[in-house]
Design a protein around this motif. Sequence first.
Motif, short mmCIF file in Angstrom:
data_model
loop_
_atom_site.label_atom_id
_atom_site.label_comp_id
_atom_site.label_asym_id
_atom_site.label_seq_id
_atom_site.Cartn_x
_atom_site.Cartn_y
_atom_site.Cartn_z
N GLY A 95 0.80 -1.21 0.00
CA GLY A 95 0.00 0.00 0.00
C GLY A 95 0.84 1.27 0.00
N ALA A 96 0.25 2.33 -0.53
CA ALA A 96 0.98 3.58 -0.73
C ALA A 96 1.37 4.24 0.58
CB ALA A 96 0.12 4.54 -1.57
N LYS A 97 0.47 4.27 1.55
CA LYS A 97 0.71 5.07 2.74
C LYS A 97 1.95 4.58 3.50
CE LYS A 97 -2.22 4.72 6.08
NZ LYS A 97 -3.50 4.79 6.79
N LYS A 98 2.14 3.27 3.62
CA LYS A 98 3.28 2.74 4.36
C LYS A 98 4.59 2.95 3.59
CE LYS A 98 0.75 -0.84 6.90
NZ LYS A 98 0.61 -2.31 7.14
N VAL A 99 4.58 2.58 2.31
CA VAL A 99 5.81 2.62 1.52
C VAL A 99 6.27 4.05 1.25
CG1 VAL A 99 6.89 1.97 -0.67
CG2 VAL A 99 5.34 0.38 0.47
N ILE A 100 5.35 4.92 0.83
CA ILE A 100 5.73 6.30 0.53
C ILE A 100 6.18 7.02 1.80
CG2 ILE A 100 4.89 8.54 -0.29
CD1 ILE A 100 3.15 7.09 -2.29
N ALA A 101 5.49 6.78 2.92
CA ALA A 101 5.90 7.41 4.17
C ALA A 101 7.30 6.97 4.57
CB ALA A 101 4.90 7.06 5.28
N LEU A 102 7.59 5.67 4.40
CA LEU A 102 8.93 5.17 4.73
C LEU A 102 9.99 5.81 3.83
CD1 LEU A 102 10.79 3.23 6.25
CD2 LEU A 102 10.23 1.47 4.56
N LEU A 103 9.69 5.92 2.54
CA LEU A 103 10.63 6.54 1.61
C LEU A 103 10.93 7.98 2.01
CD1 LEU A 103 9.28 5.23 -1.83
CD2 LEU A 103 11.32 4.46 -0.62
N MET A 104 9.90 8.71 2.43
CA MET A 104 10.09 10.10 2.85
C MET A 104 11.01 10.19 4.06
SD MET A 104 8.30 12.07 0.77
CE MET A 104 8.06 13.60 1.64
N VAL A 105 10.84 9.26 5.02
CA VAL A 105 11.69 9.26 6.22
C VAL A 105 13.15 9.01 5.83
CG1 VAL A 105 12.24 8.01 8.34
CG2 VAL A 105 9.86 8.56 7.80
N VAL A 106 13.36 8.02 4.97
CA VAL A 106 14.74 7.66 4.59
C VAL A 106 15.42 8.79 3.84
CG1 VAL A 106 16.13 6.09 3.20
CG2 VAL A 106 14.25 5.19 4.57
N TRP A 107 14.71 9.40 2.86
CA TRP A 107 15.41 10.43 2.11
C TRP A 107 15.58 11.71 2.94
CZ3 TRP A 107 10.82 10.62 -1.66
CH2 TRP A 107 10.15 11.83 -1.64
N GLY A 108 14.70 11.94 3.92
CA GLY A 108 14.90 13.07 4.82
C GLY A 108 16.16 12.91 5.65
N MET A 109 16.40 11.70 6.15
CA MET A 109 17.59 11.42 6.95
C MET A 109 18.87 11.54 6.12
SD MET A 109 16.44 10.98 9.96
CE MET A 109 17.92 10.38 10.74
N ILE A 110 18.83 10.99 4.89
CA ILE A 110 20.01 11.06 4.03
C ILE A 110 20.34 12.51 3.69
CG2 ILE A 110 20.94 10.48 1.75
CD1 ILE A 110 19.26 7.90 1.88
N SER A 111 19.32 13.32 3.42
CA SER A 111 19.53 14.72 3.09
C SER A 111 20.18 15.46 4.25
CB SER A 111 18.20 15.38 2.71
OG SER A 111 18.41 16.70 2.28
N MET A 112 19.72 15.20 5.46
CA MET A 112 20.30 15.86 6.63
C MET A 112 21.76 15.47 6.83
SD MET A 112 17.10 15.56 9.32
CE MET A 112 17.95 16.40 10.66
N LEU A 113 22.07 14.20 6.60
CA LEU A 113 23.45 13.72 6.78
C LEU A 113 24.39 14.25 5.70
CD1 LEU A 113 22.73 10.01 7.80
CD2 LEU A 113 23.54 11.86 9.28
#
Length: 448
Positions: A95-113
Amino acid sequence: MATDNAVIEKTFTAPEKNIIYRKVAWRIMPILLISYIVGYLDRVGISFSKFQMMPDILNGNVSMAEAVYGLGAGVFFIGYIIAGVPSNILLSKYGAKKVIALLMVVWGMISMLSIFITNPTQFYLARFLLGLAEAGFYPGVILYLTLWFPSSQRAKMTALFVCGIPVSNIIGGPLCGWIIENMNGVMELSGWQWLFFISGPRALLIAVVIFYFLDNTYQNAKWLTPEEKAVIKEDMAETAPRKLKDGAVAVKEWTMKTMLKSSEFTKMWLICFCTVMGQGGLAFWVPTIIRDTGVVSVMDIGLLTMLPYMLAVVAMLLAARSSDKYRERRWHIIVPFCIAAVSLVFIGLFPDNKYVVMAALCVAVASSLVPSPLFWSLPNAIFTGACAAAGIALINSIANIGGFISPYIIGYFKQLTDSNLVAMIVLSSMMLLGAILTYTVPAKLVNK
């Protein structure tokens, strides 16, 4: 079931159906659009951070800055290509809500690092990892829209979603320019480091919104009535098959094997490749092209960057509305391709004339973005069945090789010739190829 059958027997007028789809659009499209803006602001940010970042990570040796930046911008798409299909399969399964939300978390963390980047190798690695994280979002949303809207509504919705590209540039240009000029040195961080750090919390916040407010399908939506769900279901069923002249219905049953071997699949990823070459090449270089005309202030560059993308928003929405209204897909893609081809050459021919460059840039950016949302009406009309999710992601992944090539081409030839002309001619030829390939797609397959 009795309620659903009673509802299906009721006749709904076109205005009544439009009210239902507007209700759906107002619920899910703002979330998707804001999510795309948040994600795409990263690409806007990297195009501005280049001015400070390259001297920092190259220890002041800027002789290779254009090539290093071009390669780093392109390496993003290597990760994007690798992870695109697996991400879309996961989205289809969980489902979209779980996968897209997870992707947003991961790319947010990578961007900060990314604030800790100190050399080109780390720059390349960060861009690669960010590409892995973002890979599933765009093709995932394209698939997601097919679960909510029939083909007669889809071009408008896809265009509205893809408007995240120009809107993020409209917002991001002045914002990035302001951060670069005014936050440089704050807490001993460079302006480009602040650009990366600030993008992280934005992504984490939108991930929470997606998880709690985005439904996977219209069947799961508690805010839709049974009558409204029945209308959507009926419209989906009516637009899925392709009617022949004798009234019979022909729906080709696709498998991954038959799809991958088909000429239709090859043609789809080639057309998509051409769209990515145009918009991808420009996306990372618009600020640099403007700076080369003599504009010095990063803030002024940011403000001027708004102009081509403001025109792009208008052009994309008008083209999509026209395409849905007349149920015509091909020429709405072909004409913008051709306009982009001509305007790109003008950018290379008059690099020092800011007025000509800005006019050509406005037309080139707008016309190169118009085919992107309209293109997806082609594979969505052709490919059906269980392979659709993987097919959409695979087309997007293969085509994004162009996202790697195009920014690198501009950087390489700019470094080699100290001019944009050769690179602009290459991009122009890809626009013409896209127009020719689109013309060869049978109208009866896609105009519905």
